[in-house]
Design an enzyme around this catalytic site. Sequence first.
Site, short mmCIF file in Angstrom:
data_model
loop_
_atom_site.label_atom_id
_atom_site.label_comp_id
_atom_site.label_asym_id
_atom_site.label_seq_id
_atom_site.Cartn_x
_atom_site.Cartn_y
_atom_site.Cartn_z
N CYS A 116 0.82 -1.23 0.00
CA CYS A 116 0.00 0.00 0.00
C CYS A 116 0.85 1.27 0.00
CB CYS A 116 -0.96 0.00 1.18
SG CYS A 116 -2.04 -1.42 1.21
N HIS A 256 -3.44 7.18 2.87
CA HIS A 256 -3.80 5.85 2.36
C HIS A 256 -5.18 5.49 2.90
CE1 HIS A 256 -3.92 1.75 1.32
NE2 HIS A 256 -3.60 1.27 2.50
N ASN A 286 -9.99 -0.48 0.37
CA ASN A 286 -8.53 -0.31 0.30
C ASN A 286 -8.04 -0.86 -1.04
OD1 ASN A 286 -5.77 -0.53 0.55
ND2 ASN A 286 -5.80 -1.43 2.60
N1 ACO Z 1 -17.92 -9.15 9.68
C1 ACO Z 1 -18.32 -9.40 10.93
N2 ACO Z 1 -17.48 -9.67 11.93
C2 ACO Z 1 -16.16 -9.66 11.65
C3 ACO Z 1 -15.67 -9.40 10.36
C4 ACO Z 1 -16.62 -9.15 9.35
N3 ACO Z 1 -16.24 -8.87 8.09
N4 ACO Z 1 -14.33 -9.47 10.39
C5 ACO Z 1 -13.96 -9.75 11.64
N5 ACO Z 1 -15.07 -9.88 12.42
C6 ACO Z 1 -15.14 -10.19 13.82
C7 ACO Z 1 -13.92 -10.90 14.33
O1 ACO Z 1 -14.05 -12.28 14.08
C8 ACO Z 1 -13.96 -10.57 15.80
O2 ACO Z 1 -14.87 -11.43 16.42
P1 ACO Z 1 -14.51 -12.10 17.85
O3 ACO Z 1 -14.34 -10.93 18.81
O4 ACO Z 1 -15.73 -12.93 18.14
O5 ACO Z 1 -13.26 -12.88 17.63
C9 ACO Z 1 -14.59 -9.19 15.86
O6 ACO Z 1 -15.20 -8.98 14.56
C10 ACO Z 1 -13.64 -8.06 16.16
O7 ACO Z 1 -12.49 -8.16 15.39
P2 ACO Z 1 -11.30 -7.15 15.59
O8 ACO Z 1 -10.13 -7.66 14.83
O9 ACO Z 1 -11.15 -6.83 17.02
O10 ACO Z 1 -11.89 -5.83 14.90
P3 ACO Z 1 -11.17 -4.46 14.71
O11 ACO Z 1 -11.95 -3.40 15.38
O12 ACO Z 1 -9.69 -4.52 14.97
O13 ACO Z 1 -11.34 -4.22 13.13
C11 ACO Z 1 -10.14 -4.41 11.08
C12 ACO Z 1 -10.78 -5.14 12.24
C13 ACO Z 1 -11.21 -3.62 10.34
C14 ACO Z 1 -9.49 -5.42 10.16
C15 ACO Z 1 -9.07 -3.42 11.64
O14 ACO Z 1 -8.26 -4.08 12.56
C16 ACO Z 1 -8.24 -2.79 10.58
O15 ACO Z 1 -8.70 -2.01 9.77
N6 ACO Z 1 -6.92 -3.09 10.57
C17 ACO Z 1 -6.01 -2.51 9.62
C18 ACO Z 1 -6.09 -3.22 8.33
C19 ACO Z 1 -5.34 -2.53 7.25
O16 ACO Z 1 -5.17 -1.32 7.26
N7 ACO Z 1 -4.86 -3.32 6.28
C20 ACO Z 1 -4.25 -2.79 5.11
C21 ACO Z 1 -2.79 -2.71 5.22
S1 ACO Z 1 -2.14 -1.99 3.82
C22 ACO Z 1 -1.50 -3.15 2.71
O17 ACO Z 1 -0.31 -3.16 2.50
C23 ACO Z 1 -2.40 -4.10 2.04
#
Ligand code: ACO
Length: 330
Positions: A116, A256, A286
């Site tokens: 990214c 980003h 993203n």
């Molecule tokens: N729908 C419903 N529930 C979901 C989903 C979904 N799509 N995905 C995860 N959950 C659940 C999980 O299973 C978890 O359940 P549990 O508590 O029973 O285990 C719960 O939701 C909470 O998950 P968290 O990981 O705590 O959620 P968080 O608030 O951290 O959000 C997210 C997750 C959106 C992925 C966030 O952490 C994030 O945006 N991280 C950064 C990701 C990013 O920027 N990636 C790109 C990098 S750039 C590159 O180089 C590609």
Amino acid sequence: MNNQYSAGIIGTGSYLPEKILKNEELEKIMDTSDEWIRTRTGIISRRIADKEMATSDLATKAAINAMKNANITADELDLIIVATVTPDMAFPSTACIVQKNIGAVNAAAFDMEAACTGFVYALTIGEQFIKTGFYKKILIIGAEIFSKIIDWEDRNTAVLFGDGAGAVILVRTEKNTGIISSYLGSDGKDGHVLTLPGGGSRNPINHKMIEDRLHYLKMDGSEVFKFAVRIMGNAALKVLEKADMTLEDIDFLIPHQANIRIIEASAKRLKLPMDKVYVNLNKYGNISAASVPVALDEAVREKRIKSGDNVLLVAFGAGLTWGSSLIKWI
Ligand code: ACO
């Protein structure tokens, strides 16, 4: 460094596939909800490329739009850099395929990979070629088809990404205009939090690798989240410091587009009101290396950026990598 020239962007362009995939449609194919995706990420829909399309197809369309806006022809280009982690194939490079497609007969071409952060890395590489006088006109593209590397059975990642391409034309400009300062960083020791482990020399293509689903993106979302919130602010401050400027000097931020919560936390730390921050992740999710140039192109076309503005680009990604560019808009 005592360089003779400055490098500035004279044209931007983008291309997003027509097919829109809304959160509601994801509800039908996996255990998720529109409400979860919106509140946790800010994403409402994303674009998905046709099955027959490859990254170079998107990149070519974005490049043509950028050349049109810059009022230049393909034969004027000295170099093409494509930032992507979803190339058409291992080789030839996607940049060489774009070079053929647009007829850039005088251009060298290569791909580079910083996930990214790829576009910001590529822009900084292009900047060096221009500042030293080695090249005069460079096409820089960020292009991705993440829909083909996502595990559609993994709700943790499948809802986050989309497809698209953005491009800019970088040229020699008057001293002290265009890119004022740039900053790049990496931390390979934490690289395991965001990987695509299969298909390379570590886990070559074979039945076992595919059965283990190693050919799909893997991410520890909360670790990436913490890293992103920390690094976006740090990278922004670092590039300002290098330019001998302060937060008050920023007119517009193009971050980003990964998660609205990451963007809002960064804006807060940088004391920037959200009307000075460009957000389009609600429409596209993203799009990795395409995220920053697509946002930049839209911001320019919407006239959110005007001549003389100090525009800050900040990105983070797999590697881990990060980077920022401060541009005095021509
Ligand atoms: N729908 C419903 N529930 C979901 C989903 C979904 N799509 N995905 C995860 N959950 C659940 C999980 O299973 C978890 O359940 P549990 O508590 O029973 O285990 C719960 O939701 C909470 O998950 P968290 O990981 O705590 O959620 P968080 O608030 O951290 O959000 C997210 C997750 C959106 C992925 C966030 O952490 C994030 O945006 N991280 C950064 C990701 C990013 O920027 N990636 C790109 C990098 S750039 C590159 O180089 C590609």
